[in-house]
Design a protein around this motif. Sequence first.
Motif, PDB file in Angstrom:
ATOM      1  N   VAL A 144      29.619  28.104   3.559  1.00 14.61           N
ATOM      2  CA  VAL A 144      28.651  27.701   4.575  1.00 14.61           C
ATOM      3  C   VAL A 144      27.902  28.910   5.126  1.00 14.61           C
ATOM      4  O   VAL A 144      26.688  28.848   5.349  1.00 14.61           O
ATOM      5  N   ALA A 145      28.607  30.031   5.323  1.00  8.90           N
ATOM      6  CA  ALA A 145      27.937  31.239   5.809  1.00  8.90           C
ATOM      7  C   ALA A 145      26.878  31.712   4.814  1.00  8.90           C
ATOM      8  O   ALA A 145      25.771  32.131   5.210  1.00  8.90           O
ATOM      9  N   LEU A 146      27.189  31.649   3.533  1.00 12.10           N
ATOM     10  CA  LEU A 146      26.206  32.027   2.513  1.00 12.10           C
ATOM     11  C   LEU A 146      24.991  31.104   2.550  1.00 12.10           C
ATOM     12  O   LEU A 146      23.840  31.566   2.460  1.00 12.10           O
ATOM     13  N   ILE A 147      25.230  29.812   2.686  1.00 12.42           N
ATOM     14  CA  ILE A 147      24.127  28.846   2.711  1.00 12.42           C
ATOM     15  C   ILE A 147      23.249  29.058   3.940  1.00 12.42           C
ATOM     16  O   ILE A 147      22.011  29.087   3.849  1.00 12.42           O
ATOM     17  N   VAL A 148      23.873  29.204   5.110  1.00 12.90           N
ATOM     18  CA  VAL A 148      23.110  29.387   6.343  1.00 12.90           C
ATOM     19  C   VAL A 148      22.321  30.691   6.302  1.00 12.90           C
ATOM     20  O   VAL A 148      21.145  30.735   6.689  1.00 12.90           O
ATOM     21  N   ALA A 149      22.928  31.753   5.804  1.00  9.30           N
ATOM     22  CA  ALA A 149      22.224  33.027   5.693  1.00  9.30           C
ATOM     23  C   ALA A 149      21.064  32.936   4.711  1.00  9.30           C
ATOM     24  O   ALA A 149      19.994  33.512   4.940  1.00  9.30           O
ATOM     25  N   LYS A 150      21.278  32.203   3.631  1.00 12.70           N
ATOM     26  CA  LYS A 150      20.214  31.997   2.644  1.00 12.70           C
ATOM     27  C   LYS A 150      19.036  31.248   3.263  1.00 12.70           C
ATOM     28  O   LYS A 150      17.863  31.619   3.066  1.00 12.70           O
ATOM     29  N   LEU A 151      19.334  30.205   4.024  1.00 15.56           N
ATOM     30  CA  LEU A 151      18.274  29.437   4.680  1.00 15.56           C
ATOM     31  C   LEU A 151      17.573  30.269   5.749  1.00 15.56           C
ATOM     32  O   LEU A 151      16.371  30.103   5.984  1.00 15.56           O
ATOM     33  N   LYS A 152      18.314  31.164   6.381  1.00  9.29           N
ATOM     34  CA  LYS A 152      17.765  31.962   7.475  1.00  9.29           C
ATOM     35  C   LYS A 152      16.911  33.114   6.979  1.00  9.29           C
ATOM     36  O   LYS A 152      15.852  33.406   7.539  1.00  9.29           O
TER      37      LYS A 152
END
Length: 214
Positions: A144-152
Amino acid sequence: FAGVSLAIVWGAMAERAKLWVYFAFGIWFTLTYSVVSHWIWSPHGWLFQRGMQDFAGSTVVHYQGALAGLAGALILGPRIGKFGTDGRANPIPGHNIPYAVLGTLILWFGWFGFNPGSTLGAVGGSFTRVVLVTQLAACGGVLVALIVAKLKTGSLDIGMAGNGASAARVAITAGSGYVQPWAAPIIGGVAGVVVVLGVYAIDSMEYIAAGETF
């Protein structure tokens, strides 16, 4: 566990306080830790008697250490160069990402002693169940941290992945002996969201002190 909690404090104050401060802070914190741990873990503690459950120390160890570290960071102020004259945050990236990842993996492995070790026995289903729950939560935090950072930011951030793993393990520590395995990655995932957005939220704030912006 008091040493683990103190390590969180030192992480917030590393290289920014004199040696005597660490000794003084350590003595005071050890006394405070003893009182709070009695409240939560002792059958005679007032929080324990009111039904509070903290299996391996999310509140006793990590939250208490985080609050003490926050107090120290507020006293010391931001790191030199963190905020420019316009009040905007400057990124201070890690100087060695491979070492940071290695440290994350070592800590991850150590958590299998931290959480399951709180069962006080390696025989039976409880130990293995806590291992499973801890691992599932950590994996959820990383993803989830990877996904959120990617979106951010538009890119994958290995540093945020490590933050997600650590945040998820902290989040699951209190309930690792109680929750079902299916709930573990959800708890870890929520922690992954909070840690990433928290980092960016802090960096987006201007540093205000004594009525001035620095």
